[in-house]
Design a protein around this motif. Structure first.
Motif, PDB file in Angstrom:
ATOM      1  N   ALA A   1      46.023  84.722  39.315  1.00  0.00           N
ATOM      2  CA  ALA A   1      44.913  85.679  39.234  1.00  0.00           C
ATOM      3  C   ALA A   1      43.789  85.167  38.340  1.00  0.00           C
ATOM      4  CB  ALA A   1      45.407  87.027  38.738  1.00  0.00           C
ATOM      5  N   SER A   2      44.146  84.501  37.256  1.00  0.00           N
ATOM      6  CA  SER A   2      43.117  84.011  36.325  1.00  0.00           C
ATOM      7  C   SER A   2      43.332  82.523  36.069  1.00  0.00           C
ATOM      8  CB  SER A   2      43.175  84.791  35.016  1.00  0.00           C
ATOM      9  OG  SER A   2      44.437  84.615  34.415  1.00  0.00           O
ATOM     10  N   PRO A   3      42.706  81.690  36.886  1.00  0.00           N
ATOM     11  CA  PRO A   3      42.845  80.243  36.670  1.00  0.00           C
ATOM     12  C   PRO A   3      42.213  79.830  35.345  1.00  0.00           C
ATOM     13  CG  PRO A   3      41.231  80.679  38.393  1.00  0.00           C
ATOM     14  CD  PRO A   3      41.827  82.004  38.002  1.00  0.00           C
ATOM     15  N   ALA A   4      42.824  78.865  34.713  1.00  0.00           N
ATOM     16  CA  ALA A   4      42.336  78.398  33.406  1.00  0.00           C
ATOM     17  C   ALA A   4      41.004  77.674  33.563  1.00  0.00           C
ATOM     18  CB  ALA A   4      43.365  77.480  32.777  1.00  0.00           C
ATOM     19  N   LYS A   5      40.128  77.930  32.618  1.00  0.00           N
ATOM     20  CA  LYS A   5      38.839  77.241  32.610  1.00  0.00           C
ATOM     21  C   LYS A   5      39.052  75.837  32.052  1.00  0.00           C
ATOM     22  CE  LYS A   5      36.457  81.562  31.734  1.00  0.00           C
ATOM     23  NZ  LYS A   5      35.767  82.344  30.731  1.00  0.00           N
ATOM     24  N   PRO A   6      38.243  74.887  32.475  1.00  0.00           N
ATOM     25  CA  PRO A   6      38.406  73.510  31.938  1.00  0.00           C
ATOM     26  C   PRO A   6      38.234  73.497  30.434  1.00  0.00           C
ATOM     27  CG  PRO A   6      36.808  73.572  33.773  1.00  0.00           C
ATOM     28  CD  PRO A   6      37.191  74.970  33.476  1.00  0.00           C
ATOM     29  N   GLY A   7      39.145  72.850  29.749  1.00  0.00           N
ATOM     30  CA  GLY A   7      39.086  72.737  28.306  1.00  0.00           C
ATOM     31  C   GLY A   7      39.600  73.939  27.553  1.00  0.00           C
ATOM     32  N   GLU A   8      40.037  74.989  28.275  1.00  0.00           N
ATOM     33  CA  GLU A   8      40.489  76.207  27.605  1.00  0.00           C
ATOM     34  C   GLU A   8      41.783  75.977  26.832  1.00  0.00           C
ATOM     35  OE1 GLU A   8      42.270  80.243  29.333  1.00  0.00           O
ATOM     36  OE2 GLU A   8      40.143  79.983  29.776  1.00  0.00           O
ATOM     37  N   HIS A   9      42.676  75.150  27.350  1.00  0.00           N
ATOM     38  CA  HIS A   9      43.947  74.910  26.692  1.00  0.00           C
ATOM     39  C   HIS A   9      43.809  73.929  25.542  1.00  0.00           C
ATOM     40  CE1 HIS A   9      46.276  77.202  29.539  1.00  0.00           C
ATOM     41  NE2 HIS A   9      45.651  76.594  30.553  1.00  0.00           N
TER      42      HIS A   9
ATOM     43  N   LYS B   1      54.542  86.142  35.724  1.00  0.00           N
ATOM     44  CA  LYS B   1      53.828  85.014  35.141  1.00  0.00           C
ATOM     45  C   LYS B   1      53.078  84.237  36.216  1.00  0.00           C
ATOM     46  CE  LYS B   1      55.904  82.953  31.771  1.00  0.00           C
ATOM     47  NZ  LYS B   1      56.820  82.111  30.990  1.00  0.00           N
ATOM     48  N   ALA B   2      53.711  84.010  37.353  1.00  0.00           N
ATOM     49  CA  ALA B   2      53.054  83.293  38.455  1.00  0.00           C
ATOM     50  C   ALA B   2      51.873  84.088  38.984  1.00  0.00           C
ATOM     51  CB  ALA B   2      54.051  83.019  39.568  1.00  0.00           C
ATOM     52  N   LYS B   3      52.008  85.397  39.036  1.00  0.00           N
ATOM     53  CA  LYS B   3      50.918  86.252  39.512  1.00  0.00           C
ATOM     54  C   LYS B   3      49.736  86.195  38.548  1.00  0.00           C
ATOM     55  CE  LYS B   3      51.436  90.402  41.944  1.00  0.00           C
ATOM     56  NZ  LYS B   3      51.953  91.759  42.025  1.00  0.00           N
ATOM     57  N   GLU B   4      50.028  86.229  37.238  1.00  0.00           N
ATOM     58  CA  GLU B   4      48.962  86.170  36.248  1.00  0.00           C
ATOM     59  C   GLU B   4      48.245  84.821  36.297  1.00  0.00           C
ATOM     60  OE1 GLU B   4      50.890  86.984  32.538  1.00  0.00           O
ATOM     61  OE2 GLU B   4      51.027  89.129  32.936  1.00  0.00           O
ATOM     62  N   GLU B   5      49.015  83.742  36.473  1.00  0.00           N
ATOM     63  CA  GLU B   5      48.412  82.412  36.524  1.00  0.00           C
ATOM     64  C   GLU B   5      47.532  82.244  37.751  1.00  0.00           C
ATOM     65  OE1 GLU B   5      51.590  79.617  36.223  1.00  0.00           O
ATOM     66  OE2 GLU B   5      51.912  80.021  34.101  1.00  0.00           O
TER      67      GLU B   5
END
Length: 143
Positions: free
Chosen positions: A131-139, A125-129
């Motif tokens: 590797a692909s940072p969240a885009k602003p407003g995506e959540h 999970k830490a590796k995936e997070e």
């Protein structure tokens, strides 16, 4: 100060490799001693359970030694847990144990396996997070 810490870390790595080399020599010598066994020993294995238990104990010591060598060469939490699982399993299989000790051994192995699985999942999970940072407003989006 950082140079001293870095130097100590390198010295510790060298010491770990030296210890790993001696463990490797011990494993090789133990394997050679197993192959030098007479045919009489193999005949005794089929007739006397104590001889078989002694032989099985030697095999487990070799397996644990190999896992320990791997742990020295690549000291990861996963390797440490794997060595502990083999140690508990060896105690349960080779040793003279009571049903209570067997139960505690099984619980110990179960806890170690769950811990290893949890570590893999959290590491993944830490590796995936990372590797692909969240885009602003995506959540904030509702699906």
């Amino acid at each position: 100060m950082k140079k001293i810490v870095k130097g100590l870390q390198q010295f510790c790595r060298v010491l770990e490799l030296v210890v790993a080399f001696f463990v490797l020599i011990g494993i090789i010598l133990a394997i050679v001693s197993l192959f030098r066994a007479d045919i009489e020993i193999f005949e005794e294995l089929t007739t006397d359970i104590t001889v078989f238990r002694h032989y099985l104990e030697k095999i487990f010591v070799l397996v644990i030694g190999i896992e320990f060598l791997e742990m020295l060469c690549h000291p990861t939490p996963d390797n440490v847990i794997q060595v502990l699982i083999f140690l508990v399993a060896r105690h349960m299989i080779v040793g003279e144990t009571t049903p209570y000790e067997d139960f505690v051994s099984v619980l110990s192995i179960t806890v170690l396996i769950i811990l290893r699985k949890y570590m893999h999942n959290s590491h993944k999970k830490a590796k995936e997070e990372s590797a692909s940072p969240a885009k602003p407003g995506e959540h904030d989006q509702v699906h």
